[in-house]
Design a protein around this motif. Structure first.
Motif, PDB file in Angstrom:
ATOM      1  N   ASN A 239       0.807  -1.220   0.000  1.00 11.37           N
ATOM      2  CA  ASN A 239       0.000   0.000   0.000  1.00 11.37           C
ATOM      3  C   ASN A 239       0.840   1.271   0.000  1.00 11.37           C
ATOM      4  O   ASN A 239       0.289   2.374   0.092  1.00 11.37           O
ATOM      5  CB  ASN A 239      -0.941   0.008   1.215  1.00 11.37           C
ATOM      6  CG  ASN A 239      -2.036  -1.022   1.106  1.00 11.37           C
ATOM      7  OD1 ASN A 239      -3.088  -0.760   0.524  1.00 11.37           O
ATOM      8  ND2 ASN A 239      -1.789  -2.202   1.665  1.00 11.37           N
ATOM      9  N   ARG A 240       2.160   1.100  -0.090  1.00 10.04           N
ATOM     10  CA  ARG A 240       3.027   2.283  -0.045  1.00 10.04           C
ATOM     11  C   ARG A 240       2.808   3.183  -1.267  1.00 10.04           C
ATOM     12  O   ARG A 240       2.738   4.408  -1.160  1.00 10.04           O
ATOM     13  CB  ARG A 240       4.491   1.838   0.046  1.00 10.04           C
ATOM     14  CG  ARG A 240       5.425   2.924   0.550  1.00 10.04           C
ATOM     15  CD  ARG A 240       6.843   2.394   0.740  1.00 10.04           C
ATOM     16  NE  ARG A 240       6.904   1.244   1.626  1.00 10.04           N
ATOM     17  CZ  ARG A 240       6.885   1.326   2.938  1.00 10.04           C
ATOM     18  NH1 ARG A 240       6.783   2.528   3.522  1.00 10.04           N
ATOM     19  NH2 ARG A 240       6.947   0.243   3.685  1.00 10.04           N
TER      20      ARG A 240
ATOM     21  N   ALA B  99      -0.337   5.216  -0.854  1.00  7.16           N
ATOM     22  CA  ALA B  99      -0.175   6.323   0.087  1.00  7.16           C
ATOM     23  C   ALA B  99       0.615   7.466  -0.534  1.00  7.16           C
ATOM     24  O   ALA B  99       0.351   8.647  -0.243  1.00  7.16           O
ATOM     25  CB  ALA B  99       0.510   5.826   1.358  1.00  7.16           C
TER      26      ALA B  99
ATOM     27  N   ILE C 197       4.057   5.492   4.952  1.00 10.16           N
ATOM     28  CA  ILE C 197       3.653   4.415   5.860  1.00 10.16           C
ATOM     29  C   ILE C 197       4.889   3.966   6.630  1.00 10.16           C
ATOM     30  O   ILE C 197       5.896   3.585   6.030  1.00 10.16           O
ATOM     31  CB  ILE C 197       3.031   3.241   5.093  1.00 10.16           C
ATOM     32  CG1 ILE C 197       1.767   3.691   4.357  1.00 10.16           C
ATOM     33  CG2 ILE C 197       2.700   2.093   6.042  1.00 10.16           C
ATOM     34  CD1 ILE C 197       1.136   2.599   3.519  1.00 10.16           C
TER      35      ILE C 197
ATOM     36  N   SER D  93      -5.494   2.366   3.331  1.00 12.47           N
ATOM     37  CA  SER D  93      -5.982   3.301   2.306  1.00 12.47           C
ATOM     38  C   SER D  93      -6.902   4.345   2.937  1.00 12.47           C
ATOM     39  O   SER D  93      -6.877   5.517   2.553  1.00 12.47           O
ATOM     40  CB  SER D  93      -6.717   2.538   1.210  1.00 12.47           C
ATOM     41  OG  SER D  93      -7.856   1.880   1.740  1.00 12.47           O
TER      42      SER D  93
ATOM     43  N   ALA E   5      -4.675   6.861   4.592  1.00  9.03           N
ATOM     44  CA  ALA E   5      -3.990   7.712   3.612  1.00  9.03           C
ATOM     45  C   ALA E   5      -4.907   8.820   3.117  1.00  9.03           C
ATOM     46  O   ALA E   5      -4.486   9.975   2.954  1.00  9.03           O
ATOM     47  CB  ALA E   5      -3.495   6.863   2.439  1.00  9.03           C
TER      48      ALA E   5
ATOM     49  N   SER F  33      -5.209  11.613   5.834  1.00  7.48           N
ATOM     50  CA  SER F  33      -3.985  12.182   6.418  1.00  7.48           C
ATOM     51  C   SER F  33      -3.637  13.481   5.700  1.00  7.48           C
ATOM     52  O   SER F  33      -3.905  13.632   4.499  1.00  7.48           O
ATOM     53  CB  SER F  33      -2.824  11.191   6.286  1.00  7.48           C
ATOM     54  OG  SER F  33      -3.037  10.063   7.088  1.00  7.48           O
TER      55      SER F  33
ATOM     56  N   ILE G  22       1.654   7.645   8.375  1.00  6.80           N
ATOM     57  CA  ILE G  22       0.744   6.636   8.913  1.00  6.80           C
ATOM     58  C   ILE G  22       1.572   5.649   9.720  1.00  6.80           C
ATOM     59  O   ILE G  22       2.541   5.073   9.220  1.00  6.80           O
ATOM     60  CB  ILE G  22      -0.004   5.901   7.784  1.00  6.80           C
ATOM     61  CG1 ILE G  22      -0.844   6.870   6.964  1.00  6.80           C
ATOM     62  CG2 ILE G  22      -0.885   4.798   8.350  1.00  6.80           C
ATOM     63  CD1 ILE G  22      -1.437   6.234   5.724  1.00  6.80           C
TER      64      ILE G  22
ATOM     65  N   ASP H  46      -3.550   7.511  11.889  1.00  6.95           N
ATOM     66  CA  ASP H  46      -3.299   8.673  11.027  1.00  6.95           C
ATOM     67  C   ASP H  46      -3.339   9.929  11.882  1.00  6.95           C
ATOM     68  O   ASP H  46      -3.724   9.890  13.054  1.00  6.95           O
ATOM     69  CB  ASP H  46      -4.330   8.763   9.887  1.00  6.95           C
ATOM     70  CG  ASP H  46      -5.742   9.017  10.385  1.00  6.95           C
ATOM     71  OD1 ASP H  46      -5.990  10.094  10.994  1.00  6.95           O
ATOM     72  OD2 ASP H  46      -6.621   8.162  10.170  1.00  6.95           O
TER      73      ASP H  46
END
Length: 718
Positions: A582-583, A586, A593, A619, A622, A625, A631, A648
């Motif tokens: 998921n980087r 983000a 992250i 997600s 993200a 934020s 995160i 977050d």
């Protein structure tokens, strides 16, 4: 003698009563006429809609039956291969099953006819001079070759078939190697819609029309609305105002309209209007007699009172006389004279007594008015409430109910109050109900408790109870609301969402995959401007795929069919993998992250489902934020449990939204969430997945101080 010349009070009352009765009858008659007319219009409009829907279903069934037939014929052609003789033999067999088809042809991949068959009524056999003719320019060939899907044309006049409209239905067939081999096409005779004629016989005054996507008239009856294939609008038809019913023909984009002139409904209501006028005239005559007798009865006590006042002695109350206004009835003048004579004899002893009596009377009357008003309001509220109100006992008896119970359940008042209401409860709801009764017995309250009660016809209706109790009096006070319609609507909504989601999943997956291939250069170099548009389309198709997958997961969770494949897994590598996966997402929001805490633990879990939970939480964090934010993804151990938290540093969750965080489609700010993406399903799905693993999911938040979503999973011993 002056009093005897005044107008009679009885005459005044008679005139007033007669006017009131006459005006009431006139208003009631007018209201009835308006009601009858409006009710006829409403009923007839609903009926037209039902006829339109029934006709649309028949037309849809007629067309789709032949579309499926053409599809099966295409499969048969594929099995035959390239033998024209066997093809024409199969076409003849199809014609015997579907005589509504005027012609049938089979083409090769270039659009050249290689086999044909005409309707039995036209002689049967292959079309004369048809073999070798090219139809490559016809829409039914071009559309099928371009899209690879079955096709239904708009209406047109077939060559050599008169003025009746026909539609072309075509489907592709493939060679043994899987390549496009050509099309199978049939010309469907729309004049064969014989099923609708039975509707005309039952409803001869209606005018029904079927139009295609271009609003061309395909068919009308029982009289012809216009020439076939004429473009018509929804309101075209006979002159004058009309009632209209409309329905879409499923699967082909056609529309059915049903018309009826308004003057026919007015004519139907004329007899009702005349009967209402006759009833008003008949009712007025006895009303005049009643008004006369009522006026005479009203004035008689006044004359008797005047005589009685002359005989009043000391000690009896004596009101002060007041001057009579000009034109007052002579009965009141007589009362005035008698009262004056009485006041002369009693005034000395009356003043002090009148004051005391007035004070006492005012006090008593005020209290009586207050109690009477309160009781009347309570009774009116109880009787007129559309909700089902009741006073029940802990022994299961209904001690007092309002008429809404009889309207909703069909039982009489006596039947409901003589039997315990527990006898009417659905067996599956009895145990939860006893639990609610126990809560009420100890002084609790029940809010929106749903259960089913049996109606008189044997069916069960869903009811929602809100109740409070007085344990010391063994009484329960409840407001019960009929939620049967809402339950059915929720079921219809769930069924609709499920069907639509399943139907969208396959084409969306194909669209997304095709766009990815184009971006990957399979079809050649893509211009920069076109690439930007394709990337937008690809992102939105991916979003739609996620939405459909989320809806399908919700449907599976609610139906208990979501499949889990648990295994003993190391949790830390799974968490690290989720952070890495998921980087990139983000980074779209300029957010980092960071794995802030690590712990070793093994759990029984479905790795794919846990990755889904972590992806939803990361997600979500993200999107909320601030840019440049971080995160924090942490993992800690507690005795028997392992906890994973996602934090977050955004604005936090509004207080008013917090109770609905885990509800389906719940979004704190629908407008901003929609801009950032999201369906409002992720947290609901995540909560269900965690609970299926034996854990729990919760959140902690503070205004302008961020939010932490955390879940715990049990750690098996050993």
């Amino acid at each position: 003698m002056r009093a005897l010349s005044r107008p009679s009070l009885q005459r005044h009352l008679f005139t007033a009563f007669l006017l009131v009765i006459g005006l009431s009858l006139a208003l009631l008659g007018a209201a009835r006429v308006v009601y009858v007319f409006l009710e006829r219009i409403e009923t007839r409009t609903a009926r037209l809609g039902e006829v339109a829907e029934a006709t649309a279903q028949m037309v849809s069934s007629f067309v789709n039956e032949h579309r499926r037939g053409i599809g099966s014929l295409a499969v048969a052609v594929e099995e035959i291969g390239g033998d024209p003789a066997r093809m024409e033999q199969r076409l003849a067999e199809y014609h015997r099953r579907y005589p509504e088809m005027l012609t049938l042809i089979v083409t090769d991949a270039a659009g050249t006819i290689i086999a044909s068959e005409r309707q039995l009524s036209l002689g049967g056999g292959p079309l004369p001079q048809a073999r070798g003719v090219s139809v490559a320019d016809r829409p039914y060939f071009r559309e099928v070759r371009a899209r690879g899907l079955p096709y239904i044309s708009d209406g047109f006049r077939g060559r050599g078939f008169g003025s009746d409209p026909v539609v072309a239905i075509s489907a592709p067939w493939k060679t043994a190697a899987g390549a496009f081999g050509g099309v199978v096409e049939g010309s469907l005779d729309l004049s064969r819609l014989s099923e609708a004629k039975r509707i005309f016989k039952r409803l001869p005054r209606l005018l029904i029309a079927v139009t295609d996507r271009q609003r061309q008239l395909l068919w009308s009856g029982p009289v012809r609305l216009a020439e076939p294939l004429t473009r018509i609008g929804p309101t075209d038809g006979p002159p004058g105002r009309q009632l209209l019913g409309r329905a879409a023909v499923t699967g082909v984009g056609w529309e059915v309209t049903v018309r009826q002139p308004l003057r026919q409904i007015i004519g139907d209501a004329t007899q009702e209007i005349w009967s209402t006028l006759a009833l008003m005239v008949v009712a007025f005559l006895p009303s005049a007699v009643f008004a006369h007798r009522l006026a005479r009865r009203t004035t008689r006590p006044l004359a008797e009172l005047s005589s009685a006042l002359d005989q009043v002695e000391l000690g009896n109350p004596a009101p002060r006389a007041i001057p009579l206004p000009a034109g007052a009835p002579h009965e009141l003048a007589s009362i005035e004279q008698s009262t004056d004579r009485l006041l002369e004899r009693l005034r000395a002893s009356y003043d002090s007594l009148a004051k005391l009596l007035a004070e006492r009377e005012a006090s008593i009357e005020g209290e009586i008015r207050q109690r009477t008003h309160a009781e009347r309001e309570r009774d009116q509220l109880f009787l007129l409430s559309q909700d089902m109100l009741c006073i029940a006992g802990f022994d299961g008896s209904l001690q007092q109910i309002n008429p809404a119970w009889e309207r909703t359940l069909g039982w009489t008042h006596q039947e409901l109050t003589e039997r315990p209401y527990l006898d009417h409860v659905h067996p599956a709801d009895l145990a939860p109900l006893l639990g609610e009764l126990q809560r009420l017995r100890v002084g609790g309250t029940t809010i929106d408790f749903e259960m089913r009660l049996q109606t008189r016809d044997g069916t069960y209706r869903w009811l929602s109870w809100t109740a409070a109790a007085q344990p010391e009096r063994e009484r329960i006070y409840a407001v019960v609301r009929d939620v049967e319609a809402r339950k059915k609507l929720d079921q219809m909504k769930d069924d609709f969402v499920s069907v639509v989601s399943h139907e969208l999943r396959t084409p969306l997956t194909s669209i997304h995959g095709s766009l990815g291939l184009v971006l990957g250069g399979v079809a050649g170099e893509v211009p920069e401007k076109v690439r930007a548009l394709i990337e937008i389309a690809a992102k939105n198709s991916e979003r739609l795929v996620r939405l459909v997958n989320d809806i399908l997961d919700i449907e599976k969770i609610e139906s208990g069919t979501l499949v889990f494949r648990p295994a003993r897994v190391e949790l830390l590598p799974l968490v690290e993998q989720a952070a890495e996966n998921n980087r990139a997402y983000a980074q779209q929001y300029d957010v980092e992250i960071r794995l802030s805490a690590r712990a070793e633990a093994q759990v029984w879990a479905d790795t794919d489902r846990l990755q889904q939970v972590l992806a939803n939480l990361l997600s979500n964090a993200a999107k909320h934020s601030p840019r440049g934010g971080v995160i924090e993804l942490g993992m800690t151990r507690t005795p028997g449990w392992v906890r994973i938290a996602v934090t977050d540093h955004g604005p936090g969750i509004p207080v008013e939204f917090q109770p609905r965080v885990f509800e389906k489609f719940a979004q704190a700010d629908a407008s901003s969430t929609r801009q950032k993406g999201g369906t409002g399903l992720g947290l609901s799905i995540s909560k269900a997945i965690v609970e299926r693993h034996g854990g729990r999911l919760w959140f902690e938040t503070a205004p302008d101080n961020g939010t932490t979503f955390a879940f715990e999973l049990p750690v098996p011993e050993g």
